[in-house]
Write a protein that holds these residues in place. Structure first.
Motif, PDB file in Angstrom:
ATOM      1  N   ASN A 154      46.428  54.568  26.619  1.00  0.00           N
ATOM      2  CA  ASN A 154      46.099  53.278  26.011  1.00  0.00           C
ATOM      3  C   ASN A 154      46.557  52.104  26.870  1.00  0.00           C
ATOM      4  O   ASN A 154      45.830  51.119  27.023  1.00  0.00           O
ATOM      5  CB  ASN A 154      46.700  53.169  24.609  1.00  0.00           C
ATOM      6  N   ARG A 155      47.761  52.207  27.422  1.00  0.00           N
ATOM      7  CA  ARG A 155      48.267  51.123  28.283  1.00  0.00           C
ATOM      8  C   ARG A 155      47.410  50.987  29.539  1.00  0.00           C
ATOM      9  O   ARG A 155      47.134  49.881  29.993  1.00  0.00           O
ATOM     10  CB  ARG A 155      49.729  51.379  28.677  1.00  0.00           C
ATOM     11  N   THR A 156      47.007  52.120  30.107  1.00  0.00           N
ATOM     12  CA  THR A 156      46.179  52.088  31.313  1.00  0.00           C
ATOM     13  C   THR A 156      44.839  51.424  31.018  1.00  0.00           C
ATOM     14  O   THR A 156      44.392  50.556  31.780  1.00  0.00           O
ATOM     15  CB  THR A 156      45.968  53.516  31.853  1.00  0.00           C
ATOM     16  N   MET A 157      44.208  51.812  29.930  1.00  0.00           N
ATOM     17  CA  MET A 157      42.910  51.221  29.590  1.00  0.00           C
ATOM     18  C   MET A 157      43.033  49.730  29.311  1.00  0.00           C
ATOM     19  O   MET A 157      42.175  48.938  29.741  1.00  0.00           O
ATOM     20  CB  MET A 157      42.283  51.961  28.404  1.00  0.00           C
ATOM     21  N   ALA A 158      44.083  49.333  28.630  1.00  0.00           N
ATOM     22  CA  ALA A 158      44.295  47.910  28.356  1.00  0.00           C
ATOM     23  C   ALA A 158      44.515  47.142  29.655  1.00  0.00           C
ATOM     24  O   ALA A 158      43.997  46.023  29.821  1.00  0.00           O
ATOM     25  CB  ALA A 158      45.479  47.717  27.411  1.00  0.00           C
ATOM     26  N   GLU A 159      45.246  47.723  30.574  1.00  0.00           N
ATOM     27  CA  GLU A 159      45.511  47.079  31.863  1.00  0.00           C
ATOM     28  C   GLU A 159      44.220  46.946  32.678  1.00  0.00           C
ATOM     29  O   GLU A 159      43.971  45.910  33.308  1.00  0.00           O
ATOM     30  CB  GLU A 159      46.561  47.855  32.654  1.00  0.00           C
ATOM     31  N   ILE A 160      43.404  47.985  32.679  1.00  0.00           N
ATOM     32  CA  ILE A 160      42.129  47.930  33.398  1.00  0.00           C
ATOM     33  C   ILE A 160      41.279  46.802  32.841  1.00  0.00           C
ATOM     34  O   ILE A 160      40.728  45.984  33.590  1.00  0.00           O
ATOM     35  CB  ILE A 160      41.377  49.277  33.301  1.00  0.00           C
ATOM     36  N   ASP A 161      41.163  46.748  31.525  1.00  0.00           N
ATOM     37  CA  ASP A 161      40.365  45.703  30.878  1.00  0.00           C
ATOM     38  C   ASP A 161      40.882  44.316  31.257  1.00  0.00           C
ATOM     39  O   ASP A 161      40.113  43.441  31.661  1.00  0.00           O
ATOM     40  CB  ASP A 161      40.402  45.909  29.357  1.00  0.00           C
ATOM     41  N   LYS A 162      42.183  44.133  31.149  1.00  0.00           N
ATOM     42  CA  LYS A 162      42.801  42.844  31.465  1.00  0.00           C
ATOM     43  C   LYS A 162      42.566  42.459  32.922  1.00  0.00           C
ATOM     44  O   LYS A 162      42.161  41.317  33.214  1.00  0.00           O
ATOM     45  CB  LYS A 162      44.303  42.932  31.174  1.00  0.00           C
ATOM     46  N   ARG A 163      42.817  43.378  33.834  1.00  0.00           N
ATOM     47  CA  ARG A 163      42.693  43.071  35.269  1.00  0.00           C
ATOM     48  C   ARG A 163      41.248  42.852  35.688  1.00  0.00           C
ATOM     49  O   ARG A 163      40.972  42.016  36.563  1.00  0.00           O
ATOM     50  CB  ARG A 163      43.328  44.180  36.110  1.00  0.00           C
ATOM     51  N   LEU A 164      40.308  43.580  35.086  1.00  0.00           N
ATOM     52  CA  LEU A 164      38.896  43.347  35.410  1.00  0.00           C
ATOM     53  C   LEU A 164      38.447  41.957  34.949  1.00  0.00           C
ATOM     54  O   LEU A 164      37.688  41.276  35.653  1.00  0.00           O
ATOM     55  CB  LEU A 164      38.008  44.429  34.791  1.00  0.00           C
ATOM     56  N   LYS A 165      38.925  41.531  33.798  1.00  0.00           N
ATOM     57  CA  LYS A 165      38.593  40.183  33.316  1.00  0.00           C
ATOM     58  C   LYS A 165      39.208  39.125  34.225  1.00  0.00           C
ATOM     59  O   LYS A 165      38.557  38.121  34.555  1.00  0.00           O
ATOM     60  CB  LYS A 165      39.064  40.003  31.868  1.00  0.00           C
ATOM     61  N   GLN A 166      40.465  39.343  34.638  1.00  0.00           N
ATOM     62  CA  GLN A 166      41.093  38.409  35.573  1.00  0.00           C
ATOM     63  C   GLN A 166      40.326  38.367  36.895  1.00  0.00           C
ATOM     64  O   GLN A 166      40.121  37.297  37.465  1.00  0.00           O
ATOM     65  CB  GLN A 166      42.549  38.808  35.844  1.00  0.00           C
ATOM     66  N   MET A 167      39.917  39.524  37.362  1.00  0.00           N
ATOM     67  CA  MET A 167      39.166  39.593  38.614  1.00  0.00           C
ATOM     68  C   MET A 167      37.865  38.799  38.503  1.00  0.00           C
ATOM     69  O   MET A 167      37.539  38.000  39.386  1.00  0.00           O
ATOM     70  CB  MET A 167      38.857  41.056  38.971  1.00  0.00           C
ATOM     71  N   ARG A 168      37.142  39.002  37.424  1.00  0.00           N
ATOM     72  CA  ARG A 168      35.890  38.276  37.201  1.00  0.00           C
ATOM     73  C   ARG A 168      36.125  36.771  37.217  1.00  0.00           C
ATOM     74  O   ARG A 168      35.417  36.026  37.900  1.00  0.00           O
ATOM     75  CB  ARG A 168      35.280  38.699  35.856  1.00  0.00           C
ATOM     76  N   ASP A 169      37.144  36.323  36.490  1.00  0.00           N
ATOM     77  CA  ASP A 169      37.423  34.893  36.395  1.00  0.00           C
ATOM     78  C   ASP A 169      37.846  34.303  37.736  1.00  0.00           C
ATOM     79  O   ASP A 169      37.405  33.217  38.121  1.00  0.00           O
ATOM     80  CB  ASP A 169      38.500  34.623  35.338  1.00  0.00           C
ATOM     81  N   ARG A 170      38.675  35.009  38.458  1.00  0.00           N
ATOM     82  CA  ARG A 170      39.165  34.494  39.739  1.00  0.00           C
ATOM     83  C   ARG A 170      38.079  34.518  40.811  1.00  0.00           C
ATOM     84  O   ARG A 170      38.006  33.613  41.642  1.00  0.00           O
ATOM     85  CB  ARG A 170      40.407  35.264  40.180  1.00  0.00           C
ATOM     86  N   LEU A 171      37.250  35.542  40.798  1.00  0.00           N
ATOM     87  CA  LEU A 171      36.141  35.578  41.764  1.00  0.00           C
ATOM     88  C   LEU A 171      35.153  34.459  41.463  1.00  0.00           C
ATOM     89  O   LEU A 171      34.571  33.876  42.391  1.00  0.00           O
ATOM     90  CB  LEU A 171      35.454  36.938  41.734  1.00  0.00           C
ATOM     91  N   HIS A 172      34.971  34.150  40.202  1.00  0.00           N
ATOM     92  CA  HIS A 172      34.085  33.046  39.831  1.00  0.00           C
ATOM     93  C   HIS A 172      34.611  31.721  40.402  1.00  0.00           C
ATOM     94  O   HIS A 172      33.832  30.895  40.863  1.00  0.00           O
ATOM     95  CB  HIS A 172      33.948  32.969  38.302  1.00  0.00           C
ATOM     96  N   LEU A 173      35.926  31.526  40.387  1.00  0.00           N
ATOM     97  CA  LEU A 173      36.525  30.304  40.903  1.00  0.00           C
ATOM     98  C   LEU A 173      36.243  30.088  42.395  1.00  0.00           C
ATOM     99  O   LEU A 173      36.134  28.959  42.849  1.00  0.00           O
ATOM    100  CB  LEU A 173      38.042  30.289  40.665  1.00  0.00           C
ATOM    101  N   VAL A 174      36.152  31.185  43.138  1.00  0.00           N
ATOM    102  CA  VAL A 174      35.887  31.071  44.578  1.00  0.00           C
ATOM    103  C   VAL A 174      34.419  31.365  44.914  1.00  0.00           C
ATOM    104  O   VAL A 174      34.065  31.608  46.053  1.00  0.00           O
ATOM    105  CB  VAL A 174      36.827  31.975  45.406  1.00  0.00           C
ATOM    106  N   ARG A 175      33.603  31.336  43.880  1.00  0.00           N
ATOM    107  CA  ARG A 175      32.152  31.536  43.998  1.00  0.00           C
ATOM    108  C   ARG A 175      31.776  32.881  44.640  1.00  0.00           C
ATOM    109  O   ARG A 175      30.859  32.961  45.430  1.00  0.00           O
ATOM    110  CB  ARG A 175      31.511  30.381  44.743  1.00  0.00           C
TER     111      ARG A 175
END
Length: 178
Positions: A154-175
């Protein structure tokens, strides 16, 4: 040497890594445990790191197999690919954790970007340099959490979800988003 022999040698390496420290494993031990002549093994995999690369490539195949996952949501496809890779490692969890704790992390580190690329490609995301760097960071963090997660992951899946969302948001910032 056939792929089967190389697979047996990689499995033998992982089995030995669960039993004893990484630095105490010799390639000759691996050959003996795998039932593969040492000279043949050395011809194709002249060290533990080469065998580890073969094992990592096999694990990556699990992520690549998710390429057929039908979803319009990139996050879901990435999540499925990451989880497939995690699940592929499950049978060798004890060995992989022991290796990481025993100083073999340096032997494992070069495989992180390769796995990140496999995950991105499996999800249908071009592995541009910014995305590859970001996915490598997500994968590295996933491994850290997975190492300490017991039970249903459960912790691993939650971490994956969290980090993928962060990745999406941060990549969007740098286009560089997807």
């Amino acid at each position: 040497m056939s792929d089967d022999s190389l697979d047996r040698a990689a499995d033998a390496l992982l089995s030995l890594a669960a039993e004893r420290p990484w630095r105490a494993i010799a390639l000759r031990d691996v050959a003996e445990k795998a039932g593969v002549p040492f000279a043949e093994l050395y011809g194709l995999a002249n060290g533990k790191t080469a065998l580890l690369a073969h094992a990592a490539a096999r694990f990556d195949q699990a992520a690549l197999a998710t390429a057929a996952t039908a979803s319009d949501d990139v996050h879901d496809r990435l999540f499925d690919a990451v989880m497939a890779r995690v699940e592929a490692m499950a049978a060798h969890r004890e060995a992989l954790i022991a290796m990481a704790r025993d100083g073999a992390a340096l032997a494992l580190a070069p495989h992180l970007p390769r796995t990140a690329r496999a995950i991105l490609e499996a999800a249908g995301v071009d592995a541009t340099p910014p995305r590859l760097v970001a996915m490598t960071a997500v994968w590295a963090r996933t491994l850290q959490v997975w190492r300490d997660d017991t039970g249903a992951l459960n912790r691993t899946m939650a971490e994956i979800d969290k980090r993928l969302k962060q990745m999406r948001d941060r990549l969007h910032l740098v286009r560089a988003g997807f």
